[in-house]
Design a protein around this motif. Structure first.
Motif, PDB file in Angstrom:
ATOM      1  N   UNK A   1       0.825  -1.198   0.000  1.00  0.00           N
ATOM      2  CA  UNK A   1       0.000   0.000   0.000  1.00  0.00           C
ATOM      3  C   UNK A   1       0.867   1.258   0.000  1.00  0.00           C
ATOM      4  N   UNK A   2       0.541   2.170  -0.852  1.00  0.00           N
ATOM      5  CA  UNK A   2       1.239   3.454  -0.839  1.00  0.00           C
ATOM      6  C   UNK A   2       2.375   3.545  -1.844  1.00  0.00           C
ATOM      7  N   UNK A   3       2.884   2.409  -2.287  1.00  0.00           N
ATOM      8  CA  UNK A   3       4.046   2.510  -3.162  1.00  0.00           C
ATOM      9  C   UNK A   3       3.698   3.149  -4.501  1.00  0.00           C
ATOM     10  N   UNK A   4       2.601   2.726  -5.053  1.00  0.00           N
ATOM     11  CA  UNK A   4       2.220   3.314  -6.348  1.00  0.00           C
ATOM     12  C   UNK A   4       1.928   4.805  -6.182  1.00  0.00           C
ATOM     13  N   UNK A   5       1.201   5.134  -5.125  1.00  0.00           N
ATOM     14  CA  UNK A   5       0.888   6.545  -4.885  1.00  0.00           C
ATOM     15  C   UNK A   5       2.161   7.361  -4.722  1.00  0.00           C
ATOM     16  N   UNK A   6       3.057   6.813  -3.956  1.00  0.00           N
ATOM     17  CA  UNK A   6       4.321   7.508  -3.727  1.00  0.00           C
ATOM     18  C   UNK A   6       5.072   7.703  -5.043  1.00  0.00           C
ATOM     19  N   UNK A   7       5.052   6.686  -5.855  1.00  0.00           N
ATOM     20  CA  UNK A   7       5.746   6.758  -7.138  1.00  0.00           C
ATOM     21  C   UNK A   7       5.090   7.828  -8.027  1.00  0.00           C
ATOM     22  N   UNK A   8       3.797   7.868  -7.973  1.00  0.00           N
ATOM     23  CA  UNK A   8       3.097   8.901  -8.748  1.00  0.00           C
ATOM     24  C   UNK A   8       3.524  10.300  -8.305  1.00  0.00           C
ATOM     25  N   UNK A   9       3.587  10.443  -7.012  1.00  0.00           N
ATOM     26  CA  UNK A   9       4.006  11.719  -6.442  1.00  0.00           C
ATOM     27  C   UNK A   9       5.403  12.097  -6.936  1.00  0.00           C
ATOM     28  N   UNK A  10       6.283  11.138  -6.879  1.00  0.00           N
ATOM     29  CA  UNK A  10       7.659  11.404  -7.324  1.00  0.00           C
ATOM     30  C   UNK A  10       7.711  11.652  -8.818  1.00  0.00           C
ATOM     31  N   UNK A  11       6.861  10.955  -9.511  1.00  0.00           N
ATOM     32  CA  UNK A  11       6.784  11.166 -10.953  1.00  0.00           C
ATOM     33  C   UNK A  11       6.365  12.608 -11.239  1.00  0.00           C
ATOM     34  N   UNK A  12       5.365  13.022 -10.536  1.00  0.00           N
ATOM     35  CA  UNK A  12       4.903  14.384 -10.698  1.00  0.00           C
ATOM     36  C   UNK A  12       6.016  15.386 -10.358  1.00  0.00           C
ATOM     37  N   UNK A  13       6.705  15.093  -9.272  1.00  0.00           N
ATOM     38  CA  UNK A  13       7.791  15.988  -8.865  1.00  0.00           C
ATOM     39  C   UNK A  13       8.861  16.070  -9.943  1.00  0.00           C
ATOM     40  N   UNK A  14       9.178  14.936 -10.493  1.00  0.00           N
ATOM     41  CA  UNK A  14      10.234  14.903 -11.503  1.00  0.00           C
ATOM     42  C   UNK A  14       9.821  15.694 -12.744  1.00  0.00           C
ATOM     43  N   UNK A  15       8.602  15.489 -13.151  1.00  0.00           N
ATOM     44  CA  UNK A  15       8.101  16.242 -14.302  1.00  0.00           C
ATOM     45  C   UNK A  15       8.198  17.741 -14.034  1.00  0.00           C
ATOM     46  N   UNK A  16       7.719  18.103 -12.875  1.00  0.00           N
ATOM     47  CA  UNK A  16       7.690  19.501 -12.473  1.00  0.00           C
ATOM     48  C   UNK A  16       9.083  20.122 -12.513  1.00  0.00           C
ATOM     49  N   UNK A  17      10.005  19.450 -11.859  1.00  0.00           N
ATOM     50  CA  UNK A  17      11.364  19.982 -11.787  1.00  0.00           C
ATOM     51  C   UNK A  17      12.024  20.021 -13.145  1.00  0.00           C
ATOM     52  N   UNK A  18      11.853  18.932 -13.882  1.00  0.00           N
ATOM     53  CA  UNK A  18      12.497  18.865 -15.201  1.00  0.00           C
ATOM     54  C   UNK A  18      11.997  19.980 -16.109  1.00  0.00           C
ATOM     55  N   UNK A  19      10.697  20.144 -16.078  1.00  0.00           N
ATOM     56  CA  UNK A  19      10.139  21.158 -16.963  1.00  0.00           C
ATOM     57  C   UNK A  19      10.691  22.545 -16.622  1.00  0.00           C
ATOM     58  N   UNK A  20      10.779  22.811 -15.361  1.00  0.00           N
ATOM     59  CA  UNK A  20      11.294  24.124 -14.954  1.00  0.00           C
ATOM     60  C   UNK A  20      12.734  24.334 -15.380  1.00  0.00           C
ATOM     61  N   UNK A  21      13.506  23.261 -15.318  1.00  0.00           N
ATOM     62  CA  UNK A  21      14.908  23.423 -15.699  1.00  0.00           C
ATOM     63  C   UNK A  21      15.060  23.559 -17.192  1.00  0.00           C
ATOM     64  N   UNK A  22      14.129  22.989 -17.914  1.00  0.00           N
ATOM     65  CA  UNK A  22      14.310  22.980 -19.364  1.00  0.00           C
ATOM     66  C   UNK A  22      13.404  23.957 -20.074  1.00  0.00           C
ATOM     67  N   UNK A  23      12.513  24.542 -19.356  1.00  0.00           N
ATOM     68  CA  UNK A  23      11.668  25.543 -19.989  1.00  0.00           C
ATOM     69  C   UNK A  23      12.409  26.873 -20.024  1.00  0.00           C
TER      70      UNK A  23
END
Lengths: 222, 222, 222, 222
Positions: free
Chosen positions: C159-181
DNA sequence: CATGAATGAGATTTCATTCAT
DNA sequence: TATGAATGAAATCTCATTCAT
């Protein structure tokens, strides 16, 4: 006469005009209190009991405020001149009346000359072209009107002569005042140096030179 | 052989005067390029190849620079007028010659009118009393001198009348120019509106009004 | 026949929701046209055909508008992710599908990344606690739901692993976009400098890094 | 160690850099005292004991100040990372050390995350292109350098992989922080709602997700 | 003397937000 | 509800002037 308190919001055009006027009044009061320089916008706002931003809702630049003030003064003066033509006496008497009216106006509107002196070098430089144009147009129309009224009374004068003379009269006043107006702090010098030979007194000098100007202008039609 | 660097400091009075003049020249060049307002001190300094602070070693305020410039122009003009009195013809011809001289001077000194217009509302407001006094004194003396020379040639005129007329002439020029000088950006309006009735052309108008002024002044002594 | 004017006031809830949506639409259109900063309220109001004050009847602050917009986008995205779990293939294929869905979503919702990037430093700073809380709660619930659905399909994951991964996925997208935008005006620099070593392309990079993240997360359960 | 009092004028480049730094210090102090928004320029000036105008001599916009601050922080962090590669242990230990270093850095530089979060949506939007480019270039060069040092120690990794991983690491930190950073006034909500399932603690979560990211990246070269 | 950094007043602009109507 | 006038904080800019070096 009931004097309703000013609304907090100027909704219709009438109220907006009133608010605009209140800014002009505030600016006038401050300028009157210290003619050594145009008052700052923040002080004008404070004097008017408004926020700085509100002043800029009504005037685009500080100079626009003072050009509006000058414009009002000119209208007042022109209206007085027009009244002189209601029941015109002889041209000579008219000239005398005009001089009296003028001196009277200058006494009652001590900001007129400083403002008029600033018009070209200061005010018009920082007011948008459209507004300056309207100011010039208004002046032109008044002079035109006066010229027409004058010729109704004295048909022997050609079109434009009276208007032209008014223009020159205005110019002479403007120039004379500038030459004879001394900064407050310079007043001590006016005694110290023997300028009095040529710069005796603005109003006396004005009377003299205007009479010369008018005499010259009218002499050909006598 | 050592090659001395260009002297960086103005030591003796001659060098100082030269530097002062170079500042005036720089200011003139910039003002000529854009008469819509006095150039900034930083630009004057740059144009003169000096630092901002150096300008203030030679002039206490920016306005002092331009009052000095105006003073020079007035001296030039007065000198030309004085020359007219070397071998004076009749008063009428003299008047004609004066007008020609004047128009000529204005053509060759396009900054004279803008500067003169700013004298009272701008320049004198920010120049120390003493300097303004010297400027006024200089003008007074020139006019005095001219009045004296005039009466040597035409003794029938009373003392002061010629000087006074000169003063009024100056005033008329000043006022007329201000009323007829339109900011560059306003030129399009001058065609658009029917101002031409009364504001035909500065120089033509000047000639007309000066003649009226002089006619009026001289008529009593003809 | 009287023709009723278009209703000027939103009386019932349905009309209110429509008006609220029209503000969101207007804001979206303007932001889409220039993502360099949030459009001003006055422009949003104009675009929506409303007065400035009216906007504030529907949103307490400007930022609330854009947080609502972001919230909508997140819901759309989450719904798509949930649909992926309707008939889930293997975890690996699911990851591939998720990536495709994501890229697709970003292509169709070009404001999602700019908005998401502003959420923490800008939007949440000026939206009242309650609203921000609702936003966070909504996100949390969606993630919770997804986590549950995921474990229904793949009970071997805790329980929680998928949710946590989603959260991290979102974080990664967010950070990456900011660095590359890069701001529009900076685009020229992206060629000029050799940034390409590490900043090749947002989507390629995103695919790579997400795969790394997921690989790392799943490796322990393979 | 003698600590000379700061000069009143920054004449040479060294002094200018010092003054620039004193502005940065002042801005940092104020921002630290209240992270709810960037301090105003006037307050920064006051805090630095300078006039507002002086601040604008050193920075064109307020945002430029804070981008410079962020740039400094990044350099500090990168320098620490570079030091880790002086005597590198195994990649695994290196990752652990990096995590420790990172957490440590974030603890000691509490403004780093807020600034980094604002970089793309706020700071870069109001800093001239050239400066933003320099910032990006600096980051790029540091990452490049680290990539090179890493491959000297571990030649089995291909060029760019470490740099790319660093970039992704940075992105993940950035995104995670933004998702888990709650405005001060929102803190009460963090207890109230059951977010804790997925947003337990920034640093724990960071450790977890970074390890996943790194594991995924390194797994192919194990 | 010469320099240019620092000052600081003030104009203008922008704009989110409030609130009287 | 809807409006838009009023607010006021803050950013930015300009620039004359001062003064430490």
């Amino acid at each position: 006469m009931r004097c309703l308190p000013q609304r907090l919001r100027a909704i219709d055009d009438h109220e907006k005009a009133a608010r605009r006027q209140s800014i002009l009044d505030a600016a006038k009061a401050l300028y009157l209190a210290d003619t050594s320089g145009l008052p700052s916008v923040i002080n004008i706002a404070r004097q008017a009991g408004l926020a700085k931003g509100t002043v800029y809702l009504y005037f685009k630049t500080k100079e626009e405020i003072f050009l509006a003030m000058l414009s009002e003064d000119y209208e007042t003066l022109m209206t007085k001149v027009i009244k002189l033509l209601d029941a015109p006496p002889s041209p000579d008497e008219l000239a005398d009346n005009l001089l009296t009216t003028l001196i009277n106006f200058l006494d009652n509107n001590p900001l007129f000359m400083p403002l008029a002196s600033m018009a070209s070098p200061v005010l018009e430089q920082n007011v948008e072209i459209k507004i300056v144009g309207e100011f010039k147009l208004m002046l032109n129309e008044k002079i035109n009107l006066i010229d027409n009224l004058f010729r109704e009374a004295f048909p022997q004068f050609p079109k434009g002569q009276c208007g032209s003379l008014l223009l020159h009269t205005n110019a002479l006043i403007l120039g004379l005042w500038q030459m004879q107006n001394w900064p407050e702090k310079l007043k001590p010098l006016q005694q110290q140096y023997p300028f009095n030979t040529f710069i005796p007194d603005f109003k006396k000098d004005l009377a003299l030179s205007l009479k010369n100007l008018w005499k010259g202008a009218l002499v050909s039609h006598s």
